[in-house]
Write a protein that holds these residues in place. Structure first.
Motif, PDB file in Angstrom:
ATOM      1  N   GLU A 152      91.287  75.312 -40.545  1.00 54.81           N
ATOM      2  CA  GLU A 152      89.876  75.327 -40.940  1.00 54.81           C
ATOM      3  C   GLU A 152      89.179  74.046 -40.509  1.00 54.81           C
ATOM      4  O   GLU A 152      88.021  74.065 -40.086  1.00 54.81           O
ATOM      5  CB  GLU A 152      89.751  75.526 -42.452  1.00 54.81           C
ATOM      6  CG  GLU A 152      90.014  76.936 -42.923  1.00 54.81           C
ATOM      7  CD  GLU A 152      89.107  77.971 -42.270  1.00 54.81           C
ATOM      8  OE1 GLU A 152      87.887  77.693 -42.153  1.00 54.81           O
ATOM      9  OE2 GLU A 152      89.591  79.028 -41.862  1.00 54.81           O
ATOM     10  N   GLU A 153      89.880  72.931 -40.631  1.00 55.17           N
ATOM     11  CA  GLU A 153      89.305  71.648 -40.210  1.00 55.17           C
ATOM     12  C   GLU A 153      89.061  71.632 -38.693  1.00 55.17           C
ATOM     13  O   GLU A 153      88.021  71.156 -38.225  1.00 55.17           O
ATOM     14  CB  GLU A 153      90.235  70.505 -40.603  1.00 55.17           C
ATOM     15  CG  GLU A 153      90.347  70.282 -42.111  1.00 55.17           C
ATOM     16  CD  GLU A 153      91.305  69.160 -42.452  1.00 55.17           C
ATOM     17  OE1 GLU A 153      91.438  68.231 -41.630  1.00 55.17           O
ATOM     18  OE2 GLU A 153      91.927  69.220 -43.523  1.00 55.17           O
ATOM     19  N   LEU A 154      90.005  72.173 -37.949  1.00 55.13           N
ATOM     20  CA  LEU A 154      89.881  72.150 -36.485  1.00 55.13           C
ATOM     21  C   LEU A 154      88.772  73.068 -35.979  1.00 55.13           C
ATOM     22  O   LEU A 154      88.173  72.808 -34.937  1.00 55.13           O
ATOM     23  CB  LEU A 154      91.208  72.526 -35.834  1.00 55.13           C
ATOM     24  CG  LEU A 154      92.329  71.492 -35.966  1.00 55.13           C
ATOM     25  CD1 LEU A 154      93.597  71.996 -35.303  1.00 55.13           C
ATOM     26  CD2 LEU A 154      91.924  70.160 -35.354  1.00 55.13           C
ATOM     27  N   LYS A 155      88.504  74.144 -36.714  1.00 51.60           N
ATOM     28  CA  LYS A 155      87.422  75.043 -36.317  1.00 51.60           C
ATOM     29  C   LYS A 155      86.086  74.302 -36.229  1.00 51.60           C
ATOM     30  O   LYS A 155      85.220  74.647 -35.432  1.00 51.60           O
ATOM     31  CB  LYS A 155      87.308  76.210 -37.299  1.00 51.60           C
ATOM     32  CG  LYS A 155      88.406  77.241 -37.160  1.00 51.60           C
ATOM     33  CD  LYS A 155      88.287  78.323 -38.225  1.00 51.60           C
ATOM     34  CE  LYS A 155      89.455  79.293 -38.152  1.00 51.60           C
ATOM     35  NZ  LYS A 155      89.395  80.330 -39.209  1.00 51.60           N
ATOM     36  N   HIS A 156      85.945  73.267 -37.053  1.00 50.94           N
ATOM     37  CA  HIS A 156      84.702  72.490 -37.051  1.00 50.94           C
ATOM     38  C   HIS A 156      84.708  71.402 -35.977  1.00 50.94           C
ATOM     39  O   HIS A 156      83.672  70.804 -35.694  1.00 50.94           O
ATOM     40  CB  HIS A 156      84.476  71.861 -38.427  1.00 50.94           C
ATOM     41  CG  HIS A 156      84.311  72.863 -39.532  1.00 50.94           C
ATOM     42  ND1 HIS A 156      83.214  73.678 -39.632  1.00 50.94           N
ATOM     43  CD2 HIS A 156      85.121  73.199 -40.564  1.00 50.94           C
ATOM     44  CE1 HIS A 156      83.342  74.472 -40.683  1.00 50.94           C
ATOM     45  NE2 HIS A 156      84.481  74.200 -41.264  1.00 50.94           N
ATOM     46  N   LYS A 157      85.877  71.158 -35.391  1.00 50.83           N
ATOM     47  CA  LYS A 157      85.982  70.092 -34.386  1.00 50.83           C
ATOM     48  C   LYS A 157      85.916  70.605 -32.953  1.00 50.83           C
ATOM     49  O   LYS A 157      85.510  69.875 -32.047  1.00 50.83           O
ATOM     50  CB  LYS A 157      87.292  69.324 -34.583  1.00 50.83           C
ATOM     51  CG  LYS A 157      87.311  68.466 -35.840  1.00 50.83           C
ATOM     52  CD  LYS A 157      88.534  67.562 -35.868  1.00 50.83           C
ATOM     53  CE  LYS A 157      88.492  66.620 -37.062  1.00 50.83           C
ATOM     54  NZ  LYS A 157      89.630  65.669 -37.065  1.00 50.83           N
ATOM     55  N   ILE A 158      86.337  71.840 -32.733  1.00 47.35           N
ATOM     56  CA  ILE A 158      86.345  72.323 -31.356  1.00 47.35           C
ATOM     57  C   ILE A 158      84.920  72.577 -30.865  1.00 47.35           C
ATOM     58  O   ILE A 158      84.041  72.951 -31.635  1.00 47.35           O
ATOM     59  CB  ILE A 158      87.202  73.597 -31.197  1.00 47.35           C
ATOM     60  CG1 ILE A 158      86.640  74.754 -32.019  1.00 47.35           C
ATOM     61  CG2 ILE A 158      88.647  73.328 -31.539  1.00 47.35           C
ATOM     62  CD1 ILE A 158      87.328  76.063 -31.711  1.00 47.35           C
ATOM     63  N   GLU A 159      84.721  72.348 -29.591  1.00 41.86           N
ATOM     64  CA  GLU A 159      83.413  72.532 -28.970  1.00 41.86           C
ATOM     65  C   GLU A 159      83.505  73.612 -27.891  1.00 41.86           C
ATOM     66  O   GLU A 159      84.312  73.503 -26.972  1.00 41.86           O
ATOM     67  CB  GLU A 159      82.947  71.229 -28.317  1.00 41.86           C
ATOM     68  CG  GLU A 159      82.773  70.066 -29.277  1.00 41.86           C
ATOM     69  CD  GLU A 159      82.426  68.791 -28.537  1.00 41.86           C
ATOM     70  OE1 GLU A 159      81.545  68.847 -27.650  1.00 41.86           O
ATOM     71  OE2 GLU A 159      83.048  67.757 -28.815  1.00 41.86           O
ATOM     72  N   ILE A 160      82.688  74.635 -28.050  1.00 46.38           N
ATOM     73  CA  ILE A 160      82.640  75.706 -27.045  1.00 46.38           C
ATOM     74  C   ILE A 160      82.030  75.145 -25.763  1.00 46.38           C
ATOM     75  O   ILE A 160      81.035  74.420 -25.782  1.00 46.38           O
ATOM     76  CB  ILE A 160      81.796  76.891 -27.549  1.00 46.38           C
ATOM     77  CG1 ILE A 160      82.392  77.472 -28.844  1.00 46.38           C
ATOM     78  CG2 ILE A 160      81.686  77.960 -26.468  1.00 46.38           C
ATOM     79  CD1 ILE A 160      83.721  78.140 -28.685  1.00 46.38           C
ATOM     80  N   THR A 161      82.627  75.461 -24.639  1.00 47.99           N
ATOM     81  CA  THR A 161      82.158  74.973 -23.344  1.00 47.99           C
ATOM     82  C   THR A 161      80.732  75.436 -23.047  1.00 47.99           C
ATOM     83  O   THR A 161      80.363  76.578 -23.337  1.00 47.99           O
ATOM     84  CB  THR A 161      83.097  75.470 -22.230  1.00 47.99           C
ATOM     85  OG1 THR A 161      84.416  74.961 -22.487  1.00 47.99           O
ATOM     86  CG2 THR A 161      82.634  75.004 -20.859  1.00 47.99           C
ATOM     87  N   ASN A 162      79.960  74.541 -22.493  1.00 48.22           N
ATOM     88  CA  ASN A 162      78.579  74.851 -22.128  1.00 48.22           C
ATOM     89  C   ASN A 162      78.525  76.105 -21.249  1.00 48.22           C
ATOM     90  O   ASN A 162      79.234  76.215 -20.255  1.00 48.22           O
ATOM     91  CB  ASN A 162      77.970  73.662 -21.372  1.00 48.22           C
ATOM     92  CG  ASN A 162      76.521  73.894 -20.986  1.00 48.22           C
ATOM     93  OD1 ASN A 162      75.757  74.461 -21.750  1.00 48.22           O
ATOM     94  ND2 ASN A 162      76.149  73.461 -19.798  1.00 48.22           N
ATOM     95  N   GLY A 163      77.675  77.043 -21.631  1.00 46.65           N
ATOM     96  CA  GLY A 163      77.488  78.257 -20.852  1.00 46.65           C
ATOM     97  C   GLY A 163      78.420  79.400 -21.216  1.00 46.65           C
ATOM     98  O   GLY A 163      78.188  80.540 -20.802  1.00 46.65           O
ATOM     99  N   ALA A 164      79.467  79.125 -22.014  1.00 52.06           N
ATOM    100  CA  ALA A 164      80.448  80.165 -22.336  1.00 52.06           C
ATOM    101  C   ALA A 164      79.833  81.298 -23.152  1.00 52.06           C
ATOM    102  O   ALA A 164      80.080  82.479 -22.890  1.00 52.06           O
ATOM    103  CB  ALA A 164      81.637  79.558 -23.078  1.00 52.06           C
ATOM    104  N   LYS A 165      79.007  80.948 -24.148  1.00 56.10           N
ATOM    105  CA  LYS A 165      78.403  81.987 -24.994  1.00 56.10           C
ATOM    106  C   LYS A 165      77.465  82.871 -24.187  1.00 56.10           C
ATOM    107  O   LYS A 165      77.481  84.108 -24.313  1.00 56.10           O
ATOM    108  CB  LYS A 165      77.668  81.348 -26.176  1.00 56.10           C
ATOM    109  CG  LYS A 165      78.601  80.753 -27.225  1.00 56.10           C
ATOM    110  CD  LYS A 165      77.833  80.228 -28.435  1.00 56.10           C
ATOM    111  CE  LYS A 165      78.797  79.685 -29.476  1.00 56.10           C
ATOM    112  NZ  LYS A 165      78.082  79.161 -30.682  1.00 56.10           N
ATOM    113  N   ASP A 166      76.641  82.258 -23.349  1.00 55.26           N
ATOM    114  CA  ASP A 166      75.710  83.042 -22.527  1.00 55.26           C
ATOM    115  C   ASP A 166      76.464  83.910 -21.523  1.00 55.26           C
ATOM    116  O   ASP A 166      76.086  85.058 -21.262  1.00 55.26           O
ATOM    117  CB  ASP A 166      74.737  82.120 -21.797  1.00 55.26           C
ATOM    118  CG  ASP A 166      73.622  81.608 -22.707  1.00 55.26           C
ATOM    119  OD1 ASP A 166      73.381  82.233 -23.757  1.00 55.26           O
ATOM    120  OD2 ASP A 166      73.000  80.592 -22.357  1.00 55.26           O
TER     121      ASP A 166
END
Length: 306
Positions: A152-166
């Motif tokens: 749960e702690e790590l879920k708040h630390k990871i960063e989705i790569t720019n452009g991945a969601k789009d």
């Protein structure tokens, strides 16, 4: 008659300067002996060139050499034009691809052994170490870390790569099946799957003891390079998708096998060895640029991501 091929030129910066286009045109004429070609502007940063290619393997080799030596400021992606918009399956690596971090190093930071783990990870991703052995060595270093709340702690630390969601939004609109096959760990792979709307998530499982501490082992099959390739083929079969209509995207040596069984592979800001061996390379700041590789222009991309 030779097939029509596309050479996509993607600038790493904010635009593709005219002098860069002139370099590419010279490359086409002088190095590749292309006598006739047409072009199409995709955006300020990307342009397609189309031409017949009697010897595509030879052209790919020359382009690879030129890309990695003479023209580091942009990517050159060479492929059969007719296959660009037929993609039906995308399988992504997770660490340093869909997210910026290496999850195992985030876990290691809890025990102040990040440097030790990072050094092993780097060698494994460069193909200097066997992945299974390197994973076992790194997981052993994690033994004793409290696993009761770490995910749960790590879920708040990871960063989705720019452009991945789009990119995933666009691919979903195009009815593409998507999955993540990671040499990392399943709790965060499932989290990323949910964040991006993927259809599948596969990753490794860390063992825990009765005190809910990591016990230095993994449980079940290891998601290594061979397993990633097997999973890609399995997903394709389940959806009745021809593997030639699949794309594999990753950054490490353990992603090369799944690239080889897919119809196309994209090395995303990859390690040097991977860049040399992968079917194509993308070294920009946004994963959304994958859509240029598929032949979509700026207007089409805007519609697909809105």
């Amino acid at each position: 008659m030779s097939d029509l091929y596309a050479l996509t030129v993607i600038a790493h910066g904010s635009e593709l300067p005219q002098e860069s286009l002139e370099e590419v045109k010279a490359l086409l004429s002088d190095k590749l002996a292309v006598e006739k070609y047409t072009s199409k502007v995709l955006s300020k940063r990307a342009v397609d060139f189309f031409f017949k290619a009697p010897n595509p393997a030879e052209i790919q080799k020359i382009l690879k050499d030129e890309l990695l030596t003479k023209f580091p400021q942009y990517d050159l992606v060479f492929q059969l034009e007719s296959s660009r918009k037929t993609k039906k399956l995308f399988i992504f690596d997770m660490d340093s691809t869909l997210i910026y971090q290496e999850v195992i190093e985030l876990i290691a930071a809890y025990a102040n052994i990040e440097d030790k783990v990072a050094e092993i990870t780097e060698r494994a991703m460069n193909g200097e170490l066997d992945f299974n052995e390197s994973l076992a060595e790194r997981v052993q270093l994690l033994k004793g870390i409290d696993a009761s709340s770490i995910w749960e702690e790590l879920k708040h630390k990871i960063e989705i790569t720019n452009g991945a969601k789009d990119l995933c939004t666009a691919l979903k609109k195009l009815d593409v099946v998507m999955g993540v096959c990671s040499g990392g760990f399943i709790p965060l792979a499932e989290h990323v799957k949910g964040q991006l709307g993927l259809d599948y998530a596969y990753a490794n499982v860390l063992g825990t003891d009765e005190n809910l501490e990591l016990d230095g082992t993994t449980i079940g099959p290891i998601v290594n390079g061979e397993k990633k390739a097997e999973l890609l083929l399995e997903i394709a079969k389940n959806h009745k998708i021809d593997p030639k209509d699949a794309v594999a995207v990753g950054d490490g040596a353990n992603d090369l096998k799944m690239m080889s069984v897919a119809g196309f592979g994209i090395a995303w800001n990859a390690k040097p060895k991977v860049q040399k061996l992968a079917p194509s390379c993308l070294n920009t700041k946004s994963l959304l640029d994958v859509l240029y590789i598929l032949g979509y222009n700026e207007e089409e991309i805007t519609k697909l991501t809105s």
